[in-house]
Design a protein around this motif. Sequence first.
Motif: not given
Ligand SMILES: Cc1ncc(COP(=O)(O)O)c(C=O)c1O
Length: 574
Positions: A211-213, A216, A245, A292-294, A319, A321-322, A358, A360-361
């Motif tokens: 996953g994203g976390t 990172i 994030h 972009p940022n969350f 990042d 991820c999103l 990600d 998975h997004k």
């Molecule tokens: C910008 C960004 N980075 C990292 C993450 C972390 O992803 P995950 O929830 O899959 O660990 C997210 C999750 O929404 C995100 O929006």
Amino acid sequence: MSSFSALPVALQHKLASATRSSSSVVMAMTNLNIIRNIIFVLFILRFVRRSFYTLRGQGIIGYIRHAYSQIRVFVYSLFLRAPGVRGKVDKQIAETLTKLEAKLTPQGPGVIKFTSLPKEAWTAEQVQAELDKLSAMEHTKWEDGRVSGAVYHGGSDLLKLQTAAFSQFAVANPIHPDVFPGVRKMEAEIVAMVLALFNAPQGAAGVTTGGGTESILMACLSARQKAYAERGVTEPEMILPETAHAAFNKASEYFGIKVHSVRCPTPDYKVDIRSVRRLINPNTILLVGSAPNFPHGIVDDIPALSRLAVTYKIPLHVDCCLGSFVIAFLKHAGYPSPYEDEGGFDFRLPGVTSISVDTHKYGFAPKGNSVVLYRNRVLRSYQYFILPNWPGGVYASPSIAGSRPGALIASCWASLMSMGESGYTDSCHKIVGAAKKFEEAIREHPELSKSFKVVGQPMVSVVAFASNTPQVDIYDVADAMSAKSWHLNALQSPAAMHIAFTIPTAAAVDNLIADLVLVVAEERAKAAERVRQGKAAERKRGDASALYGVAGSIPDKTIVRRLAEGFLDTLYLA
Ligand SMILES: Cc1ncc(COP(=O)(O)O)c(C=O)c1O
């Protein structure tokens, strides 16, 4: 010349040896003093160096502001512990958590809780019947597009394909590439496909993660290990936009990396590049930008960060991820792609050393899939864990997990192949098209534009908006939207809310706008009523308003921490 003394010979020897030993004591003392002075000077130098970098990084005003906020936190923490206050706080926290428990954990006569194994094995029909009940439990309807983010595709054909891939590779574990060669091949191909999407140069590398976390965490670990191995950095620091994030803060706690959180000022809400530059020092191991940022869906100034990374020879993580496959397909779909005329936001920029994406997004793979990409294999090798002399055999694993689900890799691969460039271009159209429609409504709809303002200039799939009038409290709006079965995200600093558009939410954008218009009219009417009633008016607070509006406004975060901890505990109540 012979020496003469009136002392007896035995005494003379004693005296001589005493003199010798006292001079060696003096010598030892002198050496000790020198060592002590050196240590003292080193200590002072270290202190001065640290103070210099802190002052340069934060500036005098920033330093005073920081000290002031620390004092405020301290004073509030004293206040919260004062007799009378503490009891009230404890009571309110307990009440909130009891309500939360009632909301999250099913109660009542019809609910059977399974807290030990069934004595006799269940039949497949029994298991299936229970699974049906579990999936039918009352929930916010993502299927109707009422949930921000969370389920990014959800289409039944894709789900069927993913499920088939999952069952075909259900037993697979990439830790045994000889036993499951197909999974190894798919994993390597996922990495290669995502590298190509983000314009990786020859020699670039990556791994899949859960996953994203985790992606990172791995990027931060790699940067920390690189700085240690190549520069001997033992007190690592990284510089983040305050909107980055929370996974970066997690990496900070896990890996002992100090975080410098840099403000992202209005009007564009991008990380302040001058502040980033001022914070760079010999301990800096990583710069970070989001694309972009969350919170606000804003893409930081990645070209400027890349220039800093090149100048100071520091790794830069982007990042994505999103943004994932939506940001990668903006250009294909005919939308402006961030910083196109300055080299983009990915590996085309020379300073970008790692990117998290990600799958998975917006890659639409099932949850438990992400990729971390590196400019070269050396950077990737810094995240590897290798234990050559383990009694269990030579142990080598690429990321945090040991065993990993091959089934998820197979489902991810199947998703990527079945979407293809055409599928992702099409979905980018739908998602970004809906985000733009919503943004336009906030900016131009007669009711919405007089109550809200869009945060910055979102370019991808997330649109954040804040109130622009004291008559409309954004957290009350969030609660009112929840009451209408919408699951949007409340944000803080600044108080705002957002929606991350997905395939299901894109289809529901008109309903969303219509409900928001209704809610804002209701909130304005309530505000007018409160004014009419004067002091007697009682404000009913919902969850978001209580958590962010009331508890969130207290500088000491103990209450919020306790609520969050209680929330996590509740998740494990059987
Ligand atoms: C910008 C960004 N980075 C990292 C993450 C972390 O992803 P995950 O929830 O899959 O660990 C997210 C999750 O929404 C995100 O929006």
